[in-house]
Design an enzyme around this catalytic site. Structure first.
Site, short mmCIF file in Angstrom:
data_model
loop_
_atom_site.label_atom_id
_atom_site.label_comp_id
_atom_site.label_asym_id
_atom_site.label_seq_id
_atom_site.Cartn_x
_atom_site.Cartn_y
_atom_site.Cartn_z
CD GLU A 168 -2.94 -1.05 2.37
OE1 GLU A 168 -2.80 -0.15 3.21
OE2 GLU A 168 -3.86 -1.86 2.39
CD GLU A 357 -3.25 -6.01 4.26
OE1 GLU A 357 -4.03 -5.15 4.71
OE2 GLU A 357 -2.01 -5.90 4.28
#
Ligand code: GAL
Length: 463
Positions: A168, A357
């Site tokens: 991320e 995720e």
């Protein structure tokens, strides 16, 4: 009507994700150098309750017990990250052999139990020694990062097939270099744009290095990706604000990787990245990843906010909208993952998507060795059903990893929000499998069906 694990196909990768700083502890053991999270958590009032990851889940010592748990839960894939300063205490230069030994033990034990290791190279814990030289805002990071990638592949690439370059990038550059709420706590547009551009360069360069050293590896990188909607659909200004936030949160790192450049069409301020561009950078930002890691938790509503600098937009929190939400104040909205998958698919150039995720933090009720986290079970079932729906509609999604194995250090929120399939008593380091862990385990044994009702499109109205 029911669905089971079989409906996803035999090749579908089921797994559980973790990250070094959030679980390992042993922050100064066996020659490890400090990371920016070690120093940031020492600063007062930066982290809820002044919590830190010095001990965390002590995975450094308990890794065998934890990997054995993964095995007992029938989870075939384990995603974890490498602490850069554990293997390179100064970020570059001399290797810490004890750090290398630790990851060798983790990898070898996974393989011994038939668990496939998936490694994230960088999950936010930059060596402090490199931050002293400017960290991600210094273009030299491309060189430092390449050295780190090279070191990981040379030591572990013989046994690890699946690699993710960054976790991320939007979050670690946005929260760490613009808002100052994550390590290293920097603020301002200039440091953010510099850090962001260098991270985007590293994400592609990392992919190139891995492939050049080991063409047999599968290389990807991960993105946070939330479905975004205007707060008032009829309001033109909210629509524009939503498009800007979408460009910033969802498109900014993905599109350069796909060879499309930065999304300046929706967010003009990104033109200022030009200041940090060198000749040929535009081309170097692109790399054809084997897979894209999608990390989705929620959807966001955005409204026009003239006083907000740069984007003139703000996110309306779930609690303010009076909708069901998690302890992170993230709306529970399963179609968010379906929408994100469809959107990624619509680019037409992504080889494969893995959900690296997805999960939720709730107040679990703990009673005599039982953790009844029915809300998490329901959350996972509903989101997994949406993944199946997207897959059935032709999206090339081929994996789903739950965030996360153990309750752990949740960055600025400390130990308060618990996402784990397994409860950790941080005083005794005792692990207790929650009902969600038991549920996932049964689902993975294919002994359990889930009602198809949960993926009825009508139930959520607008998709
Ligand atoms: C992601 C991050 C994880 C974890 C999770 C839950 O953004 O990669 O480290 O914290 O969110 O908040």
């Amino acid at each position: 009507m029911l669905f089971t694990k079989n409906d996803f196909g035999a090749d579908f990768k089921w797994g559980v994700s973790t990250a070094a700083y959030q679980i390992e502890g042993a922050h100064n053991a066996d020659g490890k150098g400090p990371s920016i999270w070690d120093t940031f958590t020492q600063r007062k009032k930066k982290i809820f309750n002044n919590d830190h990851g010095n001990i965390a889940c002590d995975y450094y010592k308990h890794y065998a017990e934890d990997i054995a748990l993964i095995y007992k839960l029938n989870i075939p894939n384990h995603r974890f990250s490498i602490s850069w300063s554990r293997i390179l205490p100064n970020g570059i230069g001399a290797v810490n052999h004890k750090g290398i030994d630790f990851y060798n033990r983790v990898i070898d034990f996974c393989l011994e139990l038939g668990i496939e290791p998936w490694i994230t190279i960088y999950h936010w814990d930059l060596p402090e020694a490199l931050q002293q030289k400017g960290g991600w805002a210094n273009r030299e990071i491309i060189h430092w990062f390449s050295y780190f990638v090279d070191c990981c592949i040379k030591h572990f690439g013989d046994r690890v097939k699946y690699w993710m370059v960054l976790n991320e990038p939007m979050v670690f550059t946005g929260a760490g270099y613009f808002l100052g709420v994550h390590a290293p706590g920097k603020k301002g547009l200039s440091s953010f744009l510099a850090a962001a551009h260098h991270a985007a360069m590293c994400q592609a360069e990392g992919g190139r290095i891995i492939k050049s050293l080991r063409s047999d590896c599968k290389v990807g990188t991960t993105f946070s990706y939330s479905h975004i909607e205007p707060y008032r659909h009829y309001d033109e200004r909210d629509n524009k604000a939503a498009a800007k936030v979408d460009a910033l949160l969802n498109r900014m790192f993905l599109e350069p990787l796909l060879g499309m450049g930065y999304p300046t069409d929706a967010l003009k301020i990104l033109e200022r990245i030009d200041r940090f561009m060198h000749p040929h950078d535009e081309k170097k930002l692109a790399f054809d990843m084997d897979f894209i890691g999608l990390q989705n938790y929620t959807r966001e509503f955005v409204s026009y906010a003239p006083l907000m600098p740069f984007v003139k937009a703000k996110i309306i929190k779930a609690s303010k909208r009076n909708v069901e939400h998690t302890l992170m104040d993230w709306e529970v909205y399963p179609p968010s993952i379906y929408n994100a998958l469809k959107r990624l698919h619509s680019y037409g150039t992504i080889n494969e998507i893995i959900v690296t995720e997805n999960g939720a933090a709730f107040n679990d009720s703990y009673e005599e060795d039982r953790v009844d986290d029915y809300k998490r079970v329901k959350f996972l079932q509903d989101y997994i059903a949406q993944v199946l729906l997207a897959k059935r509609e032709g999206v090339n999604v081929n994996g789903y990893f739950i965030w996360t194995l153990l309750d752990n250090f949740e960055w600025a929120e400390g130990y308060y929000p618990k996402f784990g399939l397994v409860n950790v008593d941080f005083k005794t380091q005792r692990r207790t499998v929650k009902n969600s862990g038991r549920w996932f385990s049964q689902f993975l044994q294919n002994t359990l069906s889930v009602s198809k009702e949960v993926w009825n499109k009508e139930r959520y109205g607008l998709i």
